[in-house]
Scaffold this motif. Sequence first.
Motif, PDB file in Angstrom:
ATOM      1  N   PRO A   1       0.819  -1.223   0.000  1.00  0.00           N
ATOM      2  CA  PRO A   1       0.000   0.000   0.000  1.00  0.00           C
ATOM      3  C   PRO A   1       0.854   1.275   0.000  1.00  0.00           C
ATOM      4  O   PRO A   1       0.781   2.095   0.925  1.00  0.00           O
ATOM      5  CB  PRO A   1      -0.808  -0.137   1.291  1.00  0.00           C
ATOM      6  N   VAL A   2       1.672   1.439  -1.044  1.00  0.00           N
ATOM      7  CA  VAL A   2       2.556   2.606  -1.127  1.00  0.00           C
ATOM      8  C   VAL A   2       2.389   3.289  -2.485  1.00  0.00           C
ATOM      9  O   VAL A   2       1.827   2.721  -3.430  1.00  0.00           O
ATOM     10  CB  VAL A   2       4.037   2.214  -0.918  1.00  0.00           C
ATOM     11  N   ASP A   3       2.914   4.492  -2.567  1.00  0.00           N
ATOM     12  CA  ASP A   3       2.805   5.314  -3.764  1.00  0.00           C
ATOM     13  C   ASP A   3       3.375   4.597  -4.994  1.00  0.00           C
ATOM     14  O   ASP A   3       4.373   3.884  -4.902  1.00  0.00           O
ATOM     15  CB  ASP A   3       3.557   6.632  -3.528  1.00  0.00           C
ATOM     16  N   ARG A   4       2.720   4.824  -6.131  1.00  0.00           N
ATOM     17  CA  ARG A   4       3.140   4.152  -7.367  1.00  0.00           C
ATOM     18  C   ARG A   4       4.575   4.482  -7.736  1.00  0.00           C
ATOM     19  O   ARG A   4       5.292   3.662  -8.324  1.00  0.00           O
ATOM     20  CB  ARG A   4       2.189   4.561  -8.509  1.00  0.00           C
ATOM     21  N   ARG A   5       5.018   5.690  -7.411  1.00  0.00           N
ATOM     22  CA  ARG A   5       6.399   6.079  -7.727  1.00  0.00           C
ATOM     23  C   ARG A   5       7.409   5.186  -7.015  1.00  0.00           C
ATOM     24  O   ARG A   5       8.473   4.870  -7.556  1.00  0.00           O
ATOM     25  CB  ARG A   5       6.629   7.547  -7.339  1.00  0.00           C
ATOM     26  N   LEU A   6       7.065   4.756  -5.807  1.00  0.00           N
ATOM     27  CA  LEU A   6       7.954   3.863  -5.063  1.00  0.00           C
ATOM     28  C   LEU A   6       7.986   2.472  -5.705  1.00  0.00           C
ATOM     29  O   LEU A   6       9.044   1.842  -5.785  1.00  0.00           O
ATOM     30  CB  LEU A   6       7.493   3.756  -3.606  1.00  0.00           C
ATOM     31  N   ILE A   7       6.833   2.012  -6.164  1.00  0.00           N
ATOM     32  CA  ILE A   7       6.776   0.709  -6.833  1.00  0.00           C
ATOM     33  C   ILE A   7       7.644   0.719  -8.082  1.00  0.00           C
ATOM     34  O   ILE A   7       8.388  -0.241  -8.351  1.00  0.00           O
ATOM     35  CB  ILE A   7       5.320   0.348  -7.193  1.00  0.00           C
ATOM     36  N   ILE A   8       7.569   1.806  -8.836  1.00  0.00           N
ATOM     37  CA  ILE A   8       8.376   1.926 -10.062  1.00  0.00           C
ATOM     38  C   ILE A   8       9.862   1.940  -9.723  1.00  0.00           C
ATOM     39  O   ILE A   8      10.669   1.275 -10.383  1.00  0.00           O
ATOM     40  CB  ILE A   8       7.971   3.200 -10.845  1.00  0.00           C
ATOM     41  N   SER A   9      10.234   2.681  -8.679  1.00  0.00           N
ATOM     42  CA  SER A   9      11.648   2.735  -8.271  1.00  0.00           C
ATOM     43  C   SER A   9      12.146   1.352  -7.871  1.00  0.00           C
ATOM     44  O   SER A   9      13.256   0.951  -8.245  1.00  0.00           O
ATOM     45  CB  SER A   9      11.821   3.706  -7.092  1.00  0.00           C
ATOM     46  N   LEU A  10      11.319   0.618  -7.133  1.00  0.00           N
ATOM     47  CA  LEU A  10      11.708  -0.723  -6.699  1.00  0.00           C
ATOM     48  C   LEU A  10      11.821  -1.685  -7.877  1.00  0.00           C
ATOM     49  O   LEU A  10      12.728  -2.525  -7.925  1.00  0.00           O
ATOM     50  CB  LEU A  10      10.703  -1.265  -5.688  1.00  0.00           C
ATOM     51  N   SER A  11      10.922  -1.582  -8.835  1.00  0.00           N
ATOM     52  CA  SER A  11      10.990  -2.458 -10.009  1.00  0.00           C
ATOM     53  C   SER A  11      12.244  -2.181 -10.820  1.00  0.00           C
ATOM     54  O   SER A  11      12.865  -3.097 -11.358  1.00  0.00           O
ATOM     55  CB  SER A  11       9.745  -2.283 -10.876  1.00  0.00           C
ATOM     56  N   HIS A  12      12.651  -0.903 -10.891  1.00  0.00           N
ATOM     57  CA  HIS A  12      13.890  -0.549 -11.584  1.00  0.00           C
ATOM     58  C   HIS A  12      15.115  -1.117 -10.862  1.00  0.00           C
ATOM     59  O   HIS A  12      16.142  -1.390 -11.495  1.00  0.00           O
ATOM     60  CB  HIS A  12      14.021   0.976 -11.707  1.00  0.00           C
ATOM     61  N   LEU A  13      14.992  -1.280  -9.558  1.00  0.00           N
ATOM     62  CA  LEU A  13      16.094  -1.846  -8.772  1.00  0.00           C
ATOM     63  C   LEU A  13      16.071  -3.371  -8.757  1.00  0.00           C
ATOM     64  O   LEU A  13      16.928  -4.002  -8.129  1.00  0.00           O
ATOM     65  CB  LEU A  13      16.029  -1.318  -7.333  1.00  0.00           C
ATOM     66  N   GLY A  14      15.082  -3.957  -9.407  1.00  0.00           N
ATOM     67  CA  GLY A  14      15.032  -5.417  -9.519  1.00  0.00           C
ATOM     68  C   GLY A  14      14.191  -6.107  -8.466  1.00  0.00           C
ATOM     69  O   GLY A  14      14.199  -7.335  -8.374  1.00  0.00           O
ATOM     70  N   PHE A  15      13.419  -5.338  -7.664  1.00  0.00           N
ATOM     71  CA  PHE A  15      12.578  -5.947  -6.638  1.00  0.00           C
ATOM     72  C   PHE A  15      11.198  -6.278  -7.217  1.00  0.00           C
ATOM     73  O   PHE A  15      10.546  -5.404  -7.802  1.00  0.00           O
ATOM     74  CB  PHE A  15      12.409  -5.008  -5.439  1.00  0.00           C
ATOM     75  N   THR A  16      10.775  -7.513  -7.081  1.00  0.00           N
ATOM     76  CA  THR A  16       9.456  -7.924  -7.562  1.00  0.00           C
ATOM     77  C   THR A  16       8.588  -8.490  -6.447  1.00  0.00           C
ATOM     78  O   THR A  16       7.369  -8.337  -6.470  1.00  0.00           O
ATOM     79  CB  THR A  16       9.589  -8.980  -8.670  1.00  0.00           C
ATOM     80  N   GLU A  17       9.209  -9.162  -5.467  1.00  0.00           N
ATOM     81  CA  GLU A  17       8.464  -9.761  -4.361  1.00  0.00           C
ATOM     82  C   GLU A  17       8.963  -9.230  -3.027  1.00  0.00           C
ATOM     83  O   GLU A  17      10.132  -8.876  -2.892  1.00  0.00           O
ATOM     84  CB  GLU A  17       8.586 -11.281  -4.391  1.00  0.00           C
ATOM     85  N   THR A  18       8.069  -9.207  -2.056  1.00  0.00           N
ATOM     86  CA  THR A  18       8.439  -8.749  -0.716  1.00  0.00           C
ATOM     87  C   THR A  18       9.018  -9.905   0.089  1.00  0.00           C
ATOM     88  O   THR A  18       8.755 -11.070  -0.197  1.00  0.00           O
ATOM     89  CB  THR A  18       7.215  -8.203   0.034  1.00  0.00           C
ATOM     90  N   THR A  19       9.791  -9.549   1.102  1.00  0.00           N
ATOM     91  CA  THR A  19      10.187 -10.539   2.096  1.00  0.00           C
ATOM     92  C   THR A  19       9.094 -10.586   3.168  1.00  0.00           C
ATOM     93  O   THR A  19       8.168  -9.762   3.177  1.00  0.00           O
ATOM     94  CB  THR A  19      11.520 -10.173   2.753  1.00  0.00           C
ATOM     95  N   GLU A  20       9.197 -11.526   4.084  1.00  0.00           N
ATOM     96  CA  GLU A  20       8.154 -11.681   5.104  1.00  0.00           C
ATOM     97  C   GLU A  20       8.043 -10.456   5.996  1.00  0.00           C
ATOM     98  O   GLU A  20       6.942 -10.006   6.314  1.00  0.00           O
ATOM     99  CB  GLU A  20       8.438 -12.929   5.944  1.00  0.00           C
ATOM    100  N   ILE A  21       9.174  -9.898   6.396  1.00  0.00           N
ATOM    101  CA  ILE A  21       9.133  -8.728   7.274  1.00  0.00           C
ATOM    102  C   ILE A  21       8.547  -7.519   6.549  1.00  0.00           C
ATOM    103  O   ILE A  21       7.802  -6.724   7.129  1.00  0.00           O
ATOM    104  CB  ILE A  21      10.542  -8.412   7.856  1.00  0.00           C
ATOM    105  N   GLN A  22       8.831  -7.392   5.258  1.00  0.00           N
ATOM    106  CA  GLN A  22       8.271  -6.282   4.479  1.00  0.00           C
ATOM    107  C   GLN A  22       6.762  -6.433   4.328  1.00  0.00           C
ATOM    108  O   GLN A  22       6.014  -5.461   4.492  1.00  0.00           O
ATOM    109  CB  GLN A  22       8.938  -6.224   3.106  1.00  0.00           C
ATOM    110  N   ALA A  23       6.313  -7.654   4.032  1.00  0.00           N
ATOM    111  CA  ALA A  23       4.880  -7.893   3.832  1.00  0.00           C
ATOM    112  C   ALA A  23       4.087  -7.604   5.097  1.00  0.00           C
ATOM    113  O   ALA A  23       2.948  -7.112   5.032  1.00  0.00           O
ATOM    114  CB  ALA A  23       4.658  -9.333   3.375  1.00  0.00           C
ATOM    115  N   LYS A  24       4.668  -7.884   6.266  1.00  0.00           N
ATOM    116  CA  LYS A  24       3.944  -7.694   7.525  1.00  0.00           C
ATOM    117  C   LYS A  24       4.119  -6.287   8.098  1.00  0.00           C
ATOM    118  O   LYS A  24       3.180  -5.725   8.675  1.00  0.00           O
ATOM    119  CB  LYS A  24       4.410  -8.734   8.548  1.00  0.00           C
ATOM    120  N   ALA A  25       5.317  -5.715   7.962  1.00  0.00           N
ATOM    121  CA  ALA A  25       5.602  -4.446   8.624  1.00  0.00           C
ATOM    122  C   ALA A  25       5.107  -3.237   7.838  1.00  0.00           C
ATOM    123  O   ALA A  25       4.619  -2.262   8.435  1.00  0.00           O
ATOM    124  CB  ALA A  25       7.104  -4.321   8.868  1.00  0.00           C
ATOM    125  N   VAL A  26       5.226  -3.258   6.523  1.00  0.00           N
ATOM    126  CA  VAL A  26       4.897  -2.069   5.719  1.00  0.00           C
ATOM    127  C   VAL A  26       3.438  -1.638   5.890  1.00  0.00           C
ATOM    128  O   VAL A  26       3.173  -0.454   6.165  1.00  0.00           O
ATOM    129  CB  VAL A  26       5.247  -2.294   4.231  1.00  0.00           C
TER     130      VAL A  26
END
Length: 439
Positions: free
Chosen positions: A7-32
Amino acid sequence: MLIDDLPVDRRLIISLSHLGFTETTEIQAKAVPIAVAGKDLLASSKTGSGKTLAYLLPAMQRVLKTRALTKRDPRVLILTPTRELAKQVYAQLRLLVSNTSLKSTLVSGGENFNDQVKALDKDPHFVVGTPGRIVDHLKKGLLHLEGLELLILDEADRMLDLGFAEQLKAVNSAANHRLRQTLLFSATLGHAEVNEFASELLKAPVRIAIGEENQQHSEISQRFYLADNLNQKEKLLFHFIKNEEIKQAIIFTATRLDAQRLSAALSEKGYGTLALHGDLTQNNRNSIMDSFSRGKAQLLVTTDIASRGLDLLNVSHVINFDIPKHTEEYIHRIGRTGRAGEKGDAISIIGPKDWVNFKKVEEFVQRQLTFNRVDGIKPQFKGIVEKVVKAPETKVVSHKAEKKQSSKTRKPKAAPNKIFHEAEEAGFTPMRRKKKIEE
């Protein structure tokens, strides 16, 4: 969970995809989601679990989507226990803010103080720093936190272990208002001081524990070898360096002198080796870590200064030349390899002086550890067996024998008078009259 589902801004999703991130880790999925909802968070997860993004994403979301409380004060403050970790977090933060108008700065010990003053004068939205240097700026009135919206404590257990409790309380006091959100991350939630500290700083926090603090890294192979002495330890080390398929390796030692000595010995054998320890200046430490992360050296010999927070993806091996005194550090040390889903190897060498610390590690990980051998190196040391002290046998004494024994026991002599003003002077000998001899 996919990164797109956060549940974050689309700009952050785009930045993460450019960095090669596609899936969250367990701590990210629960904490964010919890942090984005504005709740205080008390979380723990093992090293290398993606914890940094778990708090950077909510921090970015808050700054991008909500109005600032003040125009000049930083909106987010991230505190870390060491300069190296602060630098690592700052590097990841810069990647996220690169396509925005947001400003960030690094304020840690060992860096030029005046340069930091100039950077703070530019009113950054994010400040990443170490407790000591942040408090220095607070005391001099160069940093104000009345408008701070989000306080993040990374590796809070480590900060408390290093004696930063007073500095953390000073930061809390400087930014103590009802609108502040606090995220506290620790290697373990079983740390008594962390829980006590969290009760002062956090308001009704949500607790998240990903795995236990003694949970094993399934992606890391762990091997243990016995050694008789320092010379045999070095033979084993040179054997591993020569025969293992090493991309990069971090070799942990107990002391600065050992780090320097082993680094010199490995360099003489033709290996690209760097030494890292706390006595180096911050500029030197930065230069060494930068060279190692760029692959300019294959080996890094270091003390526990490099056991936490460094995300080095090419480290295939960790070698414990000495077993750490604090058992938690063993988990953090071996966590420098096997990162981002890669396989890693952790090798530990145990001599007589390491045995007590090794047994603590064995107890901590809650399983019996076995030993491997290297052909041609045959240690005589097999470990130290704890001596079982037998209780003294109680003899049954008959009533007659007891009476006879009591009659033989001498009466204790009267204790000498120890009162100074009543005691006899040294050398005092009472006079005795001679008996008259009758003629």
